[in-house]
Every structure is written in structure tokens, then in C-alpha cells.
Scaffold this motif. Structure first.
Motif, mmCIF file in Angstrom:
data_model
loop_
_atom_site.group_PDB
_atom_site.id
_atom_site.type_symbol
_atom_site.label_atom_id
_atom_site.label_comp_id
_atom_site.label_asym_id
_atom_site.label_seq_id
_atom_site.Cartn_x
_atom_site.Cartn_y
_atom_site.Cartn_z
ATOM 1 N N GLU A 27 0.825 -1.213 0.000
ATOM 2 C CA GLU A 27 0.000 0.000 0.000
ATOM 3 C C GLU A 27 0.858 1.262 0.000
ATOM 4 O OE1 GLU A 27 -3.370 2.162 2.828
ATOM 5 O OE2 GLU A 27 -2.762 0.086 3.223
ATOM 6 N N GLN A 28 1.975 1.213 0.720
ATOM 7 C CA GLN A 28 2.841 2.382 0.830
ATOM 8 C C GLN A 28 3.832 2.500 -0.325
ATOM 9 O OE1 GLN A 28 2.456 4.578 3.442
ATOM 10 N NE2 GLN A 28 0.706 3.294 4.009
ATOM 11 N N ASP A 29 3.997 1.431 -1.082
ATOM 12 C CA ASP A 29 5.058 1.343 -2.081
ATOM 13 C C ASP A 29 4.675 2.083 -3.364
ATOM 14 O OD1 ASP A 29 7.314 0.606 -3.430
ATOM 15 O OD2 ASP A 29 6.759 -1.496 -3.686
ATOM 16 N N ASP A 30 5.366 3.182 -3.659
ATOM 17 C CA ASP A 30 5.080 3.937 -4.875
ATOM 18 C C ASP A 30 6.259 3.904 -5.853
ATOM 19 O OD1 ASP A 30 6.873 5.463 -3.484
ATOM 20 O OD2 ASP A 30 5.664 7.300 -3.461
ATOM 21 N N ARG A 31 7.217 3.006 -5.620
ATOM 22 C CA ARG A 31 8.363 2.886 -6.507
ATOM 23 C C ARG A 31 8.072 1.891 -7.626
ATOM 24 N NH1 ARG A 31 13.357 4.744 -4.200
ATOM 25 N NH2 ARG A 31 13.110 5.483 -2.062
ATOM 26 N N GLN A 32 8.902 1.921 -8.643
ATOM 27 C CA GLN A 32 8.717 1.034 -9.790
ATOM 28 C C GLN A 32 8.940 -0.424 -9.385
ATOM 29 O OE1 GLN A 32 11.155 1.991 -13.147
ATOM 30 N NE2 GLN A 32 10.514 0.213 -14.338
ATOM 31 N N ARG A 33 8.037 -1.279 -9.854
ATOM 32 C CA ARG A 33 8.135 -2.707 -9.566
ATOM 33 C C ARG A 33 8.505 -3.456 -10.846
ATOM 34 N NH1 ARG A 33 2.612 -3.480 -5.878
ATOM 35 N NH2 ARG A 33 2.857 -1.501 -4.721
ATOM 36 N N PRO A 34 9.478 -4.351 -10.785
ATOM 37 C CA PRO A 34 9.785 -5.168 -11.961
ATOM 38 C C PRO A 34 8.555 -5.971 -12.382
ATOM 39 C CG PRO A 34 11.526 -5.341 -10.317
ATOM 40 C CD PRO A 34 10.393 -4.619 -9.665
ATOM 41 N N PRO A 35 8.470 -6.374 -13.646
ATOM 42 C CA PRO A 35 7.305 -7.136 -14.123
ATOM 43 C C PRO A 35 7.061 -8.384 -13.272
ATOM 44 C CG PRO A 35 8.684 -6.483 -15.966
ATOM 45 C CD PRO A 35 9.439 -6.116 -14.729
ATOM 46 N N GLY A 36 5.812 -8.546 -12.818
ATOM 47 C CA GLY A 36 5.441 -9.715 -12.043
ATOM 48 C C GLY A 36 5.714 -9.620 -10.562
ATOM 49 N N TRP A 37 6.358 -8.541 -10.091
ATOM 50 C CA TRP A 37 6.699 -8.408 -8.676
ATOM 51 C C TRP A 37 5.533 -7.801 -7.896
ATOM 52 C CZ3 TRP A 37 12.195 -7.443 -6.618
ATOM 53 C CH2 TRP A 37 13.111 -8.259 -7.290
ATOM 54 N N ARG A 38 5.374 -8.235 -6.658
ATOM 55 C CA ARG A 38 4.360 -7.666 -5.772
ATOM 56 C C ARG A 38 4.824 -6.369 -5.125
ATOM 57 N NH1 ARG A 38 0.496 -11.422 -4.052
ATOM 58 N NH2 ARG A 38 0.196 -12.956 -5.709
ATOM 59 N N LEU A 39 6.143 -6.220 -4.970
ATOM 60 C CA LEU A 39 6.724 -5.050 -4.333
ATOM 61 C C LEU A 39 7.897 -4.549 -5.160
ATOM 62 C CD1 LEU A 39 6.950 -6.337 -0.618
ATOM 63 C CD2 LEU A 39 5.201 -4.796 -1.544
ATOM 64 N N SER A 40 8.293 -3.317 -4.933
ATOM 65 C CA SER A 40 9.502 -2.796 -5.557
ATOM 66 C C SER A 40 10.721 -3.401 -4.863
ATOM 67 C CB SER A 40 9.553 -1.275 -5.423
ATOM 68 O OG SER A 40 9.731 -0.904 -4.068
ATOM 69 N N PRO A 41 11.880 -3.394 -5.512
ATOM 70 C CA PRO A 41 13.085 -3.907 -4.846
ATOM 71 C C PRO A 41 13.376 -3.235 -3.507
ATOM 72 C CG PRO A 41 13.484 -3.692 -7.194
ATOM 73 C CD PRO A 41 12.136 -3.082 -6.939
ATOM 74 N N GLN A 42 13.157 -1.919 -3.423
ATOM 75 C CA GLN A 42 13.407 -1.225 -2.160
ATOM 76 C C GLN A 42 12.474 -1.727 -1.064
ATOM 77 O OE1 GLN A 42 12.892 0.176 -5.100
ATOM 78 N NE2 GLN A 42 14.415 1.787 -5.519
ATOM 79 N N ALA A 43 11.210 -1.967 -1.415
ATOM 80 C CA ALA A 43 10.253 -2.454 -0.422
ATOM 81 C C ALA A 43 10.566 -3.887 -0.001
ATOM 82 C CB ALA A 43 8.828 -2.363 -0.981
ATOM 83 N N VAL A 44 11.094 -4.689 -0.919
ATOM 84 C CA VAL A 44 11.487 -6.062 -0.564
ATOM 85 C C VAL A 44 12.596 -6.028 0.479
ATOM 86 C CG1 VAL A 44 12.514 -8.209 -1.413
ATOM 87 C CG2 VAL A 44 10.774 -7.045 -2.772
ATOM 88 N N VAL A 45 13.575 -5.146 0.290
ATOM 89 C CA VAL A 45 14.662 -5.025 1.260
ATOM 90 C C VAL A 45 14.124 -4.541 2.610
ATOM 91 C CG1 VAL A 45 16.799 -3.784 1.826
ATOM 92 C CG2 VAL A 45 16.450 -4.694 -0.476
#
Length: 360
Positions: A27-45
Motif C-alpha cells: 500500500e505504501q510502495d510507490d516505486r517502480q516494480r519489476p514485471p510480475g513483482w508484488r513489491l519494488s526492490p526497495q520495499a522487498v529489502v
């Protein structure tokens, strides 16, 4: 009258156990997400390391390692996590899959007997005999399902898998396709597909990866915790989580015993006392952080069910001996020498020394 109660899952998958955190990050994640990802790389970290508020840490260690691991998954390279036993390879693999694709269950468990079908596909022999080779007769492996869904496939203990079975990954990782020659067709990976594999560096020489296969992985080495404080934090968090899952009452004051277990394991693992003054012999086992977690959890169960609820030296001493003494002759001597030369002389450890001697 028989009362049927709803089954309670003993160990939920990461995406279920931490569903609220994943939803919050999404919900908070407004960064670009790679195709098929639920979260952006920054949010995954952030999911892995925590944010100090809404998201709890899943991994305690260098941030850069997690950034490299996540960045790898955003490319066309697969990820290989290597480390000694107990460095959280499986734990990190599961949480990466949960955060990236929302599904950590597409898992191949590597053993010496893992067949090729576990990596590629098998056959429903009733269908095969009745109708011959057909799509309906194909039984997809976890890797094939991940390709079809655009998800993360996990392979545990890759170097335990026979080399000829390992090499079935070559085409999958380089061409992103899985040929099905019996049907004259292939499965092409959907965007989002990737592979996370783990390997124990103590298995080197068992089934080493071919150079061709190794080139298709980016390798991240997970180290043992760098400091006592870091390892104590890891053990404390995991013990608390396991205690909730197993419904073991938490001891009001367990920090001292956790630090004691971690200190003993580190000193025996490194072959020297914490102050650097006394060299000690190391036993044959790894004495990993995972084993420290197991010792403390067992101690909490003893304290809760057979004691007064407070974690005491006697609750961890026997479990610690069981973890250290794998070879009764050689390791037993190492343990006894450590007790007499280090533990016996250490201020405030009298109770632990007595309990450890009693467990001999």
C-alpha cells in the motif's frame, strides 16, 4: 460426542504469517516494480530488514547483501545463497520469494536422490497409458509452475542434487524455456520468473556446480553473525517467534541465558574466548545460530513445563551439551576441557558450570 476443532497450522508460510506487513508495504510502495513483482526492490529489502516501526526484521545482517540479492532477482540471473549451516539461507530464500511473488511454496528439496522430474516434469501414468503423451498427462514440477505463473522457484541444497539433474537447469536459466520433446512443445517463462537456490559450503566436493551452471547464478555468501550482539538479537527474535508459534510461555528474563548460549557457541566455533586470551579446542559440529535457537527454545519449554517459568542455566545446559557433543569421545573431551578451563573460572557462571557438570 466427538468435537472437531479447526486445525491450526504449526508453521505458516511467510506470505501468510506476515501477510499484514506485506499488505502494508504494498500500500505504501510507490516505486517502480519489476514485471510480475508484488513489491519494488526497495520495499522487498525493507520487508527483509524491517523499518523500525510497522515491519519486523526477518534478517539481521549487512544491508548491502540483501540489496545485492534483491537486485539479482530483478535481472535475468538466478540467485545462489551460500553459507555454513545456520546462516539463514532457507529463511532468506523463503522471505524473498514471499515478498517478490507472494508465493514461497514452489520448492524443490535437493537430496542425493532428487530425480530429473523434480526439476522439469513427470507424467500421470494412468493418463499416459490410456491416451499417450498429452498436456493432460504432464505433471509439472515446482520449477515449471513458477515459469508458467511468473513466480519464484526455490531449490534447497542445490549441491546435494546429482550433477546430471543440476544441469537440467541450464536451458531453463539461459533460454527461459523448458522443452517437452515428447509433445514437441515447450513452456516459456512468464515475466517475473526466477530461481533462488541455496547451498551449504560444507558440501563442496559433493556435487559441485558445473562452470556453465555457476555462470547462470549470481552468488551471495551469507556470513555468520559478526558480533555477539548481532547473534543475540537474531536468537532472541527467532526464539520469540518460535515460542509464539509453539505457544510456549515467554520467560520474563531470558536475555542472560541467551547471551550465555551465544557466547559459548561463538567461543567454541572460533577457537578462542571472547577476550582473546584463551585458546580453546573446537568440536566437530558447526555450532550455528540455528542450533543456538534450538537450544534456547528447548530450554524455554523446560522452564515453562517443568520449572517456574524463568529460564535458568539448568534449562539450557543439557541441550547445549547435546548440540556440542556429536562425537562422544572427541567432542566430549573438548566440552569438558572448555568447562574446566573457561566456564569454571568465569565470574557469574557458577550456576551454569554446576548444571553443565551435572548433565555429563
Amino acid at each position: 460426542m466427538t468435537v472437531i476443532t479447526e486445525a491450526v497450522i504449526l508453521r505458516p508460510h511467510a506470505e501468510d504469517l506476515y501477510a499484514s506487513e506485506l499488505a502494508y508495504l504494498a500500500e505504501q510502495d510507490d516505486r517502480q516494480r519489476p514485471p510480475g513483482w508484488r513489491l519494488s526492490p526497495q520495499a522487498v529489502v525493507t520487508y527483509l530488514l524491517g523499518d523500525g516501526d510497522q515491519v519486523t526484521p526477518k534478517y539481521v545482517g549487512p544491508r548491502r547483501l540483501m540489496e545485492v540479492a534483491v537486485a539479482t532477482l530483478a535481472t535475468d540471473r538466478a540467485l545462489l545463497l551460500i553459507g555454513v549451516p545456520g546462516t539463514a539461507k532457507t529463511w532468506v530464500s523463503e522471505h524473498l520469494a514471499a515478498a517478490v511473488s507472494g508465493d514461497s511454496t514452489l520448492l524443490v528439496q535437493g537430496t542425493a536422490g532428487t530425480p530429473e522430474e523434480a526439476m522439469r516434469y513427470g507424467w500421470n501414468y494412468a493418463q499416459l497409458l490410456a491416451h499417450g503423451p498429452s498436456e493432460a498427462a504432464v505433471v509439472p514440477s515446482p520449477v515449471m509452475r513458477a515459469m508458467q505463473r511468473g513466480s519464484v522457484a526455490r531449490i534447497e541444497e542445490l549441491t546435494r542434487i546429482p550433477s546430471d539433474v543440476q544441469d537440467t537447469l541450464l536451458t531453463i536459466l539461459s533460454e527461459k524455456t523448458m522443452p517437452i520433446p515428447e509433445l514437441g512443445t515447450e513452456v516459456q517463462a512468464t515475466k517475473g520468473f526466477t530461481v533462488i537456490a541455496t547451498a551449504n559450503d560444507r558440501d563442496r566436493g559433493v556435487n559441485e556446480l558445473s562452470s556453465a551452471l555457476r555462470r547462470r547464478f549470481n552468488t551471495v555468501v551469507l556470513p555468520t553473525p559478526g558480533t555477539v550482539e548481532e547473534e543475540v538479537e537474531i536468537v532472541s527474535r527467532r526464539v520469540e517467534s518460535l515460542g509464539r508459534s509453539l505457544e510456549i510461555p515467554q520467560a520474563p528474563q531470558s536475555a542472560d541465558e541467551i547471551r550465555r548460549v551465544v557466547t559459548v557457541f561463538r567461543e567454541l566455533r572460533e577457537g578462542v574466548t571472547a577476550d582473546g586470551r584463551t585458546k580453546v579446542k573446537s568440536p566437530s559440529g558447526t555450532l550455528s545460530t540455528a542450533e543456538a535457537i534450538s537450544v534456547v527454545t528447548a530450554g524455554l519449554a523446560l522452564a515453562a513445563h517443568f520449572g517456574d517459568g524463568e529460564l535458568r542455566p539448568a534449562d539450557v545446559a543439557a541441550g547445549m551439551r547435546g548440540a556440542i557433543v556429536r562425537d562422544p569421545a572427541a567432542d566430549g573431551q573438548v566440552w569438558r576441557e572448555y568447562l574446566e578451563t573457561v566456564v569454571r573460572e568465569r565470574d557469574g557462571w557458577e550456576g551454569f558450570y554446576a548444571a553443565a557438570r551435572e548433565s555429563e
